[in-house]
Design an enzyme around this catalytic site. Sequence first.
Site, PDB file in Angstrom:
ATOM      1  N   LYS A   1      30.683  86.207  94.573  1.00 13.47           N
ATOM      2  CA  LYS A   1      31.082  86.508  95.837  1.00 13.47           C
ATOM      3  C   LYS A   1      29.690  87.503  96.591  1.00 13.47           C
ATOM      4  O   LYS A   1      29.080  87.059  97.510  1.00 13.47           O
ATOM      5  CB  LYS A   1      32.215  87.361  96.141  1.00 13.47           C
ATOM      6  CG  LYS A   1      33.429  86.226  95.596  1.00 13.47           C
ATOM      7  CD  LYS A   1      34.692  87.059  95.728  1.00 13.47           C
ATOM      8  CE  LYS A   1      35.181  88.343  95.210  1.00 13.47           C
ATOM      9  NZ  LYS A   1      35.217  88.088  93.633  1.00 13.47           N
TER      10      LYS A   1
ATOM     11  N   ARG B   1      42.500  90.287  99.442  1.00  9.77           N
ATOM     12  CA  ARG B   1      42.980  90.044  98.204  1.00  9.77           C
ATOM     13  C   ARG B   1      44.427  90.261  97.992  1.00  9.77           C
ATOM     14  O   ARG B   1      45.033  89.853  96.819  1.00  9.77           O
ATOM     15  CB  ARG B   1      42.215  91.193  97.074  1.00  9.77           C
ATOM     16  CG  ARG B   1      41.140  91.075  97.297  1.00  9.77           C
ATOM     17  CD  ARG B   1      40.523  92.045  95.974  1.00  9.77           C
ATOM     18  NE  ARG B   1      39.076  92.335  96.283  1.00  9.77           N
ATOM     19  CZ  ARG B   1      38.020  92.481  95.577  1.00  9.77           C
ATOM     20  NH1 ARG B   1      38.167  92.180  94.225  1.00  9.77           N
ATOM     21  NH2 ARG B   1      36.621  92.604  95.809  1.00  9.77           N
TER      22      ARG B   1
ATOM     23  N   ARG C   1      26.696  91.756  83.307  1.00  3.46           N
ATOM     24  CA  ARG C   1      25.963  92.427  84.221  1.00  3.46           C
ATOM     25  C   ARG C   1      25.577  93.732  84.402  1.00  3.46           C
ATOM     26  O   ARG C   1      26.303  94.524  83.815  1.00  3.46           O
ATOM     27  CB  ARG C   1      26.999  92.191  85.447  1.00  3.46           C
ATOM     28  CG  ARG C   1      26.717  92.706  86.788  1.00  3.46           C
ATOM     29  CD  ARG C   1      27.811  92.286  87.902  1.00  3.46           C
ATOM     30  NE  ARG C   1      28.939  92.727  87.738  1.00  3.46           N
ATOM     31  CZ  ARG C   1      30.199  92.663  88.461  1.00  3.46           C
ATOM     32  NH1 ARG C   1      30.122  91.786  89.727  1.00  3.46           N
ATOM     33  NH2 ARG C   1      31.254  93.153  88.057  1.00  3.46           N
TER      34      ARG C   1
ATOM     35  N   ARG D   1      28.970  98.690  85.417  1.00  6.35           N
ATOM     36  CA  ARG D   1      30.420  99.118  86.191  1.00  6.35           C
ATOM     37  C   ARG D   1      31.379  99.247  85.060  1.00  6.35           C
ATOM     38  O   ARG D   1      31.428  98.761  84.016  1.00  6.35           O
ATOM     39  CB  ARG D   1      30.854  97.735  87.001  1.00  6.35           C
ATOM     40  CG  ARG D   1      29.763  97.943  88.341  1.00  6.35           C
ATOM     41  CD  ARG D   1      30.166  96.837  89.556  1.00  6.35           C
ATOM     42  NE  ARG D   1      31.577  96.453  89.363  1.00  6.35           N
ATOM     43  CZ  ARG D   1      32.030  95.475  90.298  1.00  6.35           C
ATOM     44  NH1 ARG D   1      31.369  94.829  90.971  1.00  6.35           N
ATOM     45  NH2 ARG D   1      33.328  95.124  90.468  1.00  6.35           N
TER      46      ARG D   1
ATOM     47  N   ARG E   1      41.736  93.145  86.207  1.00  5.62           N
ATOM     48  CA  ARG E   1      41.262  92.359  87.406  1.00  5.62           C
ATOM     49  C   ARG E   1      41.542  90.999  87.448  1.00  5.62           C
ATOM     50  O   ARG E   1      41.827  90.437  88.426  1.00  5.62           O
ATOM     51  CB  ARG E   1      39.523  92.455  87.497  1.00  5.62           C
ATOM     52  CG  ARG E   1      39.248  94.112  87.760  1.00  5.62           C
ATOM     53  CD  ARG E   1      37.768  94.187  87.264  1.00  5.62           C
ATOM     54  NE  ARG E   1      36.928  93.516  88.253  1.00  5.62           N
ATOM     55  CZ  ARG E   1      35.692  93.413  87.666  1.00  5.62           C
ATOM     56  NH1 ARG E   1      35.262  93.720  86.619  1.00  5.62           N
ATOM     57  NH2 ARG E   1      34.784  92.886  88.529  1.00  5.62           N
TER      58      ARG E   1
HETATM   59  P1  AP5 Z   1      28.496  88.930  91.331  1.00  7.05           P
HETATM   60  O1  AP5 Z   1      27.875  88.176  92.686  1.00  7.05           O
HETATM   61  O2  AP5 Z   1      28.512  90.113  91.279  1.00  7.05           O
HETATM   62  O3  AP5 Z   1      30.268  88.345  91.359  1.00  7.05           O
HETATM   63  P2  AP5 Z   1      31.321  88.777  92.523  1.00  7.05           P
HETATM   64  O4  AP5 Z   1      32.321  87.800  92.781  1.00  7.05           O
HETATM   65  O5  AP5 Z   1      30.938  89.672  93.650  1.00  7.05           O
HETATM   66  O6  AP5 Z   1      32.152  89.717  91.307  1.00  7.05           O
HETATM   67  P3  AP5 Z   1      32.836  91.166  91.353  1.00  7.05           P
HETATM   68  O7  AP5 Z   1      32.945  91.626  89.884  1.00  7.05           O
HETATM   69  O8  AP5 Z   1      31.858  92.067  92.162  1.00  7.05           O
HETATM   70  O9  AP5 Z   1      33.915  90.911  92.027  1.00  7.05           O
HETATM   71  P4  AP5 Z   1      35.172  91.706  92.086  1.00  7.05           P
HETATM   72  O10 AP5 Z   1      36.018  91.074  93.248  1.00  7.05           O
HETATM   73  O11 AP5 Z   1      35.811  91.930  90.742  1.00  7.05           O
HETATM   74  O12 AP5 Z   1      34.757  93.210  92.199  1.00  7.05           O
HETATM   75  P5  AP5 Z   1      34.399  94.118  93.658  1.00  7.05           P
HETATM   76  O13 AP5 Z   1      33.352  94.739  93.602  1.00  7.05           O
HETATM   77  O14 AP5 Z   1      34.618  93.099  94.963  1.00  7.05           O
HETATM   78  O15 AP5 Z   1      28.222  88.048  90.298  1.00  7.05           O
HETATM   79  C1  AP5 Z   1      28.837  88.431  88.965  1.00  7.05           C
HETATM   80  C2  AP5 Z   1      27.502  88.172  87.897  1.00  7.05           C
HETATM   81  O16 AP5 Z   1      27.315  86.717  87.798  1.00  7.05           O
HETATM   82  C3  AP5 Z   1      26.204  88.976  88.148  1.00  7.05           C
HETATM   83  O17 AP5 Z   1      25.460  89.473  87.210  1.00  7.05           O
HETATM   84  C4  AP5 Z   1      25.529  87.810  88.862  1.00  7.05           C
HETATM   85  O18 AP5 Z   1      24.097  88.001  88.553  1.00  7.05           O
HETATM   86  C5  AP5 Z   1      25.857  86.487  88.043  1.00  7.05           C
HETATM   87  N1  AP5 Z   1      26.047  85.477  88.852  1.00  7.05           N
HETATM   88  C6  AP5 Z   1      26.170  85.169  89.952  1.00  7.05           C
HETATM   89  N2  AP5 Z   1      26.188  83.922  90.275  1.00  7.05           N
HETATM   90  C7  AP5 Z   1      25.509  83.312  89.239  1.00  7.05           C
HETATM   91  C8  AP5 Z   1      25.542  81.868  89.080  1.00  7.05           C
HETATM   92  N3  AP5 Z   1      25.567  80.963  89.781  1.00  7.05           N
HETATM   93  N4  AP5 Z   1      25.280  81.607  87.417  1.00  7.05           N
HETATM   94  C9  AP5 Z   1      25.134  82.478  86.706  1.00  7.05           C
HETATM   95  N5  AP5 Z   1      25.206  83.679  86.934  1.00  7.05           N
HETATM   96  C10 AP5 Z   1      25.418  84.242  88.181  1.00  7.05           C
HETATM   97  O19 AP5 Z   1      35.880  95.122  93.626  1.00  7.05           O
HETATM   98  C11 AP5 Z   1      35.948  95.973  92.489  1.00  7.05           C
HETATM   99  C12 AP5 Z   1      37.331  96.768  92.739  1.00  7.05           C
HETATM  100  O20 AP5 Z   1      37.096  97.283  94.171  1.00  7.05           O
HETATM  101  C13 AP5 Z   1      38.413  95.839  92.563  1.00  7.05           C
HETATM  102  O21 AP5 Z   1      38.697  95.586  91.323  1.00  7.05           O
HETATM  103  C14 AP5 Z   1      39.627  96.875  93.434  1.00  7.05           C
HETATM  104  O22 AP5 Z   1      39.809  97.765  92.506  1.00  7.05           O
HETATM  105  C15 AP5 Z   1      38.535  97.442  94.661  1.00  7.05           C
HETATM  106  N6  AP5 Z   1      38.815  96.362  95.743  1.00  7.05           N
HETATM  107  C16 AP5 Z   1      37.775  95.879  96.397  1.00  7.05           C
HETATM  108  N7  AP5 Z   1      38.267  95.219  97.601  1.00  7.05           N
HETATM  109  C17 AP5 Z   1      39.502  95.291  97.481  1.00  7.05           C
HETATM  110  C18 AP5 Z   1      40.608  94.837  98.148  1.00  7.05           C
HETATM  111  N8  AP5 Z   1      40.556  94.012  99.255  1.00  7.05           N
HETATM  112  N9  AP5 Z   1      41.937  95.202  97.978  1.00  7.05           N
HETATM  113  C19 AP5 Z   1      42.288  95.959  96.947  1.00  7.05           C
HETATM  114  N10 AP5 Z   1      41.199  96.552  96.268  1.00  7.05           N
HETATM  115  C20 AP5 Z   1      39.748  96.080  96.360  1.00  7.05           C
END
Ligand code: AP5
Length: 216
Positions: A13, A88, A127, A156, A167
């Site tokens: 994402k 979410r 990552r 992270r 998660r």
């Molecule tokens: P990446 O692009 O980083 O993936 P992502 O979907 O953004 O993954 P996240 O781990 O950031 O999502 P998340 O939802 O768990 O965390 P967030 O920060 O939003 O890609 C992942 C890896 O794959 C990277 O190394 C990238 O280079 C690689 N990659 C990408 N595309 C690829 C491809 N095609 N092929 C191969 N490799 C590839 O949230 C963190 C925390 O914040 C949550 O756990 C929660 O505690 C809190 N939080 C955030 N938003 C909310 C909400 N709305 N409600 C409640 N809590 C929330």
Amino acid sequence: MNIVLLGPPGAGKGTQGERLAQALGIPKLATGDVLRAAVRDGTPRGLEAKGYMDRGDLVPDEVILGIMKEALARPVSANGVVLDGVVRTVPQAEGLTRVLRELGRRVDVVLRFDVDEEELVRRLGSRTVCEQCQTPYTGREPGAGCDKCGGRLVRRRDDEPDAIRTRMRAYQEQTAPVIAWYERAAAQPDGPRLVPVQAEGTVEDVAERVRLAVRG
Ligand code: AP5
């Protein structure tokens, strides 16, 4: 255009959201990035969120709704925004609809990123992210420099195995129902388009699928 990106941890994402926002000339809002910056700066919001995030649990809805409201009311978001991981839970989906309606806007497209679980674990396990601008990298060691801003790459805390499991569970239990909620919303006359995106393959291949999905 207001575009919601839904998908499990590691689905890409952040990677695709950044590209899409640049291509469309609109900002990206990622609640994860906003919360990590708040934790780093030690703000009251960051102090509240830290424990939840380190464990891999979702942060309470009120905190997310507050971030949503502030960000969407900014003039820079007036022409639309890419919402990365902002929705979410069902109350958050309802809250987003309400906030946008108050601004005379609506969700136009919801992209659902589909990736096999083994691939997700592999991605998250290798990552690192820039501690300044949050750009994610695969296969680069902590301590290396970010190509984009020169910041330092770090692991992270929630990419440790226990937190990854939590998660994934939070996604299944709390976020999967949001997909069903948007399916129902999409059936309404003024509802958003809900489009699945096969999010495996090269980043460029996925970006092309995202582009086509948004175009409709
Ligand atoms: P990446 O692009 O980083 O993936 P992502 O979907 O953004 O993954 P996240 O781990 O950031 O999502 P998340 O939802 O768990 O965390 P967030 O920060 O939003 O890609 C992942 C890896 O794959 C990277 O190394 C990238 O280079 C690689 N990659 C990408 N595309 C690829 C491809 N095609 N092929 C191969 N490799 C590839 O949230 C963190 C925390 O914040 C949550 O756990 C929660 O505690 C809190 N939080 C955030 N938003 C909310 C909400 N709305 N409600 C409640 N809590 C929330």
